[in-house]
Design a protein around this motif. Structure first.
Motif, short mmCIF file in Angstrom:
data_model
loop_
_atom_site.label_atom_id
_atom_site.label_comp_id
_atom_site.label_asym_id
_atom_site.label_seq_id
_atom_site.Cartn_x
_atom_site.Cartn_y
_atom_site.Cartn_z
N TYR A 1 0.86 -1.18 0.00
CA TYR A 1 0.00 0.00 0.00
C TYR A 1 0.90 1.24 0.00
O TYR A 1 2.07 1.17 0.40
CB TYR A 1 -0.93 0.02 1.22
N LEU B 1 -11.70 8.71 8.00
CA LEU B 1 -11.98 7.46 7.30
C LEU B 1 -13.23 6.80 7.87
O LEU B 1 -14.06 6.24 7.12
CB LEU B 1 -10.79 6.51 7.41
N ASP C 1 -16.27 8.65 6.58
CA ASP C 1 -16.56 8.28 5.18
C ASP C 1 -17.24 6.92 5.10
O ASP C 1 -18.16 6.71 4.30
CB ASP C 1 -15.26 8.27 4.37
N GLY D 1 -2.39 3.07 4.29
CA GLY D 1 -3.08 3.17 3.02
C GLY D 1 -4.53 3.59 3.24
O GLY D 1 -5.29 2.82 3.83
N PRO D 2 -4.94 4.74 2.80
CA PRO D 2 -6.32 5.20 3.05
C PRO D 2 -7.37 4.23 2.51
O PRO D 2 -8.37 3.95 3.19
CB PRO D 2 -6.38 6.55 2.33
N GLU D 3 -7.17 3.75 1.30
CA GLU D 3 -8.16 2.85 0.70
C GLU D 3 -8.27 1.55 1.49
O GLU D 3 -9.36 1.07 1.78
CB GLU D 3 -7.79 2.55 -0.74
N ALA D 4 -7.10 0.96 1.87
CA ALA D 4 -7.12 -0.30 2.60
C ALA D 4 -7.73 -0.13 3.99
O ALA D 4 -8.56 -0.94 4.43
CB ALA D 4 -5.70 -0.85 2.72
N GLY E 1 -9.80 2.27 4.95
CA GLY E 1 -11.22 2.55 4.78
C GLY E 1 -12.01 1.29 4.53
O GLY E 1 -13.14 1.13 5.02
N ARG E 2 -11.43 0.38 3.76
CA ARG E 2 -12.11 -0.89 3.50
C ARG E 2 -12.28 -1.70 4.78
O ARG E 2 -13.31 -2.33 5.00
CB ARG E 2 -11.31 -1.69 2.48
N ARG F 1 -15.17 -0.17 6.71
CA ARG F 1 -16.45 -0.51 6.08
C ARG F 1 -16.81 -1.98 6.34
O ARG F 1 -17.98 -2.29 6.60
CB ARG F 1 -16.39 -0.23 4.58
#
Length: 396
Positions: A246, A256, A259, A288-291, A293-294, A297
């Motif tokens: 990442y 995060l 979101d 890693g923002p995407e990881a 954030g996932r 979620r």
């Protein structure tokens, strides 16, 4: 004869002669006579020390070895005494009495050796029997030997080995059952949208679809589901292979989380569940923002599936020993037996693994892998109520 045995025998003979000279002040002839007696006895003892270990290697029982050693020791000592008594020119009566005492000592030595060897032999037999049973597949076998010496240490090691083998076998069986359920669930999650896609394509090809736009929208939905599942499987494979990468940057964990709640708000409304974020301000982390954030979620989505209607799902974000995040719901929570294993690759609390309750259940396994790849830790706590918490190294 081994070198150290020869040196030890020579030292004993020298010590005996030196003691004799210091105490008795003998003549040179007497010293030579004693030297001959001690030297001959030492030679016999050395020969016995060479022969007995080789005989013991072929002996069928430890009891025989103990008896042989005891007899050899008594014979050596009494033989030396007999030769010394003969050299002192004892009377026939006194010499016969000495021989009787020597025979008595020899008999006592045999009885003593047998008495010592039998319990030891029995314990070694129990260790051997337990080892053979474990080797044959009986992982519940134990030695039952409890003693503080080396034999007890061997027994403890055998029992410890059996404990670890039994635990490993139980874990393997659980993993095998979970693996079969996992692949069955993945197969179901793949087969269901594929069957729906096939039916829709055939209907469109045959011109019997009453509403082609609706069919296309359904096909798009099924393709999204397939893509998400394949993406989860690919990500999980990378995490387990240690090849997950990442782009590290400083992000706000609270942002995060906000979101993630915003993205899942429609799901919460359909489930009649209220989402709440509790935070005292920005919580910086490097990752890693995407990881990340996932991960959030996944945790919130899992909480929504188990939260009862008209209840709250609360996400708490804060600073403490690093950056922390907790997702809390009012559902039944994790069963105690799944608290430690909840984030395993093939573990889910719902044995049915229905799509409505999360399909193959990869979310928690992916969350664990991503958090650990960021140098953090994630864990669950027993109910009532779902409690999942994670901790990450704090940012600057």
């Amino acid at each position: 004869m081994r070198g150290w045995v020869a040196v030890a025998m020579a030292a004993v003979v020298a010590g005996g002669v030196g003691l004799f000279e210091a105490v008795m002040h003998p003549s040179a002839a007497e010293v030579l006579q004693l030297l001959g007696i001690l030297g001959g006895t030492a030679a016999v003892a050395g020969a016995a020390a060479w022969a007995l270990p080789r005989w013991a290697e072929r002996a069928r029982t430890l009891e025989r070895t103990f008896v042989a050693v005891a007899v050899a020791a008594v014979v050596l000592v009494t033989g030396a005494l007999a030769v010394a008594a003969w050299a002192m020119f004892l009377s026939s009566h006194d010499f016969d009495l000495l021989l009787v005492v020597i025979g008595f000592a020899l008999a006592l030595g045999v009885v003593f050796a047998v008495g010592v060897a039998r319990p030891l032999s029995a314990d070694l037999g129990r260790i051997r029997a337990a080892t053979e049973r474990v080797a044959a597949g009986d992982l519940g076998a134990r030695t039952g030997v409890d003693r503080p010496d080396e034999v007890g240490a061997v027994a403890s090691a055998v029992d410890g080995m059996a404990d670890r083998l039994e635990a490993a076998e139980a874990q393997r069986e659980r993993a095998e059952v979970a693996r079969r359920e996992f692949f069955a669930a993945v197969g179901h999650d793949l087969r269901t949208p594929l069957a729906a896609l096939r039916a829709a394509v055939e209907a469109l090809q045959d011109g019997v679809a009453p509403d082609p736009d609706r069919y296309l929208a359904s096909m798009h939905h099924d393709l999204d589901a397939l893509g998400a599942l394949v993406g989860d499987l690919f990500l999980l494979a990378r995490l387990e292979a240690g090849s997950f990468e990442y782009e590290a940057t400083e992000v706000d964990l609270a942002e995060l989380a906000d979101d993630a709640l915003e993205a899942l708000a429609p799901v919460a409304r359909r489930s009649d569940v209220n989402l709440r974020l509790v935070t005292g301000g920005a919580v910086p982390v490097v990752g890693g923002p995407e990881a990340l954030g996932r991960v959030i979620r996944n945790l919130v989505d899992n909480a929504l599936r188990h939260a009862p209607p008209r209840s709250d799902v609360v996400v708490q974000v804060g600073n403490g020993d690093g950056a922390s995040l907790a997702v809390l719901d009012e559902g039944p929570g994790f069963p105690p037996e799944l608290v430690d294993a909840a984030f395993g690759t093939f573990v889910r609390a719902d044995p049915a693994r229905a799509r409505a309750t999360g399909g193959a259940g990869l979310g928690l396994a992916i969350a664990r892998g991503v958090v650990e790849a960021h140098g953090g830790e994630i864990w669950a706590e027993p109910g009532p109520g779902g409690k999942v918490k994670l901790r990450l190294p704090a940012g600057a």
